[in-house]
Motif scaffolding. Structure first.
Motif, PDB file in Angstrom:
ATOM      1  N   TYR A 166      50.835  32.480  46.987  1.00 42.98           N
ATOM      2  CA  TYR A 166      50.046  33.350  47.335  1.00 42.98           C
ATOM      3  C   TYR A 166      49.637  34.293  48.183  1.00 42.98           C
ATOM      4  O   TYR A 166      51.114  34.889  48.842  1.00 42.98           O
ATOM      5  N   PHE A 167      48.480  35.280  47.977  1.00 39.54           N
ATOM      6  CA  PHE A 167      48.538  36.354  48.456  1.00 39.54           C
ATOM      7  C   PHE A 167      47.053  36.399  48.800  1.00 39.54           C
ATOM      8  O   PHE A 167      46.289  35.970  47.740  1.00 39.54           O
ATOM      9  N   ASP A 168      47.264  37.179  49.857  1.00 42.23           N
ATOM     10  CA  ASP A 168      45.643  37.196  50.353  1.00 42.23           C
ATOM     11  C   ASP A 168      45.683  38.714  50.604  1.00 42.23           C
ATOM     12  O   ASP A 168      46.700  39.039  51.292  1.00 42.23           O
ATOM     13  N   THR A 199      36.853  43.736  38.987  1.00 44.86           N
ATOM     14  CA  THR A 199      37.160  42.816  39.337  1.00 44.86           C
ATOM     15  C   THR A 199      37.253  42.715  41.270  1.00 44.86           C
ATOM     16  O   THR A 199      38.273  42.900  41.472  1.00 44.86           O
ATOM     17  N   PRO A 200      36.254  41.628  42.974  1.00 47.99           N
ATOM     18  CA  PRO A 200      36.901  42.113  43.518  1.00 47.99           C
ATOM     19  C   PRO A 200      38.494  41.135  44.172  1.00 47.99           C
ATOM     20  O   PRO A 200      37.493  39.871  42.994  1.00 47.99           O
ATOM     21  N   VAL A 201      39.477  41.520  44.709  1.00 48.86           N
ATOM     22  CA  VAL A 201      40.170  39.891  44.653  1.00 48.86           C
ATOM     23  C   VAL A 201      40.934  40.366  46.264  1.00 48.86           C
ATOM     24  O   VAL A 201      40.623  41.078  46.395  1.00 48.86           O
ATOM     25  N   ARG A 202      40.492  39.035  46.339  1.00 49.06           N
ATOM     26  CA  ARG A 202      40.843  38.996  47.553  1.00 49.06           C
ATOM     27  C   ARG A 202      42.017  37.934  48.201  1.00 49.06           C
ATOM     28  O   ARG A 202      43.162  37.805  48.892  1.00 49.06           O
ATOM     29  N   LYS A 203      41.601  36.520  47.414  1.00 54.03           N
ATOM     30  CA  LYS A 203      43.201  35.623  47.212  1.00 54.03           C
ATOM     31  C   LYS A 203      43.594  35.657  45.596  1.00 54.03           C
ATOM     32  O   LYS A 203      42.420  35.378  44.622  1.00 54.03           O
TER      33      LYS A 203
END
Length: 301
Positions: A166-168, A199-203
């Motif tokens: 996982y990355f935040d 596309t915005p990426v948070r998770k």
């Protein structure tokens, strides 16, 4: 130092314990099991008769391609530590190649014999863990921790062992910006994106291997509200279809894919930094040699 001693020191440095549920071909026990010196994957792939030669240098790489073998000889090294199989099949079996008089196998074998190179595969042991002070238990998956280190993403990491990884990411990250970063930092020819590049990426996650059936990954993406899947493999059906439909429905999903070897090779690049400590020698030269981007991209302008 003998090549055999270099390999022994490396194995002793790595954690060497796995949850056998994660590895095919082993009995499922659900608890940590000590890895053997030799596993289905981790073993001498070539050059057994040269193990008692003095080690003149070590090359780390993902896949010991012909070009990597040539470069190893050119720089005067005689040990390759690779992460993937050398002879194009699980377990690196060669009888079928000999029986069918495979020309490519014969020529690659001839090179290795000529240069007296030993090839050791480090897969299960490396995934089992290397020392990492940031990790709660002091260990981190050597491949994916190395991937995060090489990309400067350790500050975004949410776990240190195993996959999904996982990355935040911070606000403002997009599929496009991640792609540019991967291509630049890992010296690649390009990147594939499913869904809008903006596309915005948070998770984000690196999932398990995507070989077709993606039900578990799709359920995980839905449950955890994952924005971006950093896939090693890209299969046109199942997961890719799901991400494309999700993106078209405005559900903020994207895939960024650079390939299996291109993803995991970052961990072998990082190995160059810690291997001298692991083998207990600063005198033996250690060099990462990139297998080379497996893909060329031709796009309409």
């Amino acid at each position: 130092m003998k090549i055999a001693n270099v390999i022994d020191n490396l194995i002793q440095y790595e954690r060497g314990e796995i949850d056998v549920k994660e590895f095919e071909g082993l009995e499922i026990t659900g608890k940590l099991t000590k890895l053997r010196h030799v596993t289905d994957r981790d073993k001498i792939l070539y050059g057994q008769k040269h193990l008692n030669d003095e080690c003149t240098g070590v090359v780390t790489t993902c896949w010991p391609s012909v070009a990597v073998v040539e470069k190893t000889h050119e720089i005067g090294a005689n040990l390759i530590i690779c992460h993937e199989a050398m002879f194009w099949n699980h377990g690196d079996h060669t009888n079928w190649l000999k029986e069918n008089h495979n020309e490519t196998f014969a020529k690659k074998k001839e090179l290795l014999d000529q240069y007296k190179i030993v090839v050791r595969r480090d897969h299960d042991h490396l995934h089992s863990g290397i020392p990492a002070s940031e990790s709660p238990d002091g260990w981190a998956d050597g491949i994916f921790y190395g991937y995060a280190q090489e990309l400067g993403w350790t500050k975004f990491m949410k776990n240190f062992n195993g996959i999904p990884f996982y990355f935040d990411f911070p606000v403002g990250t997009t599929a496009r910006s991640i792609s540019h970063h991967l291509v630049t930092k890992l010296n690649l020819n390009g990147c594939r994106i499913e869904g809008s590049p903006d596309t915005p990426v948070r998770k984000a996650i690196i999932p398990f291997h995507n070989l077709g059936n993606a039900n578990e990954t799709i359920n995980l993406i839905n449950k955890e509200k994952i924005d971006c899947i950093l896939t090693m493999e890209m299969i046109d059906f199942t997961l890719a279809e799901y991400i494309r439909d999700s993106n078209m429905l405005g559900l903020n999903k994207t895939i960024v894919q650079i390939g299996h070897f291109n993803t995991e090779e970052a961990g072998m690049r990082y190995m160059e930094k810690w291997l001298p400590r692991a083998i207990k020698s600063s005198e033996i030269p250690v060099k990462f040699v990139q297998s080379g981007d497996m893909y060329h991209f031709i796009a309409e302008s």
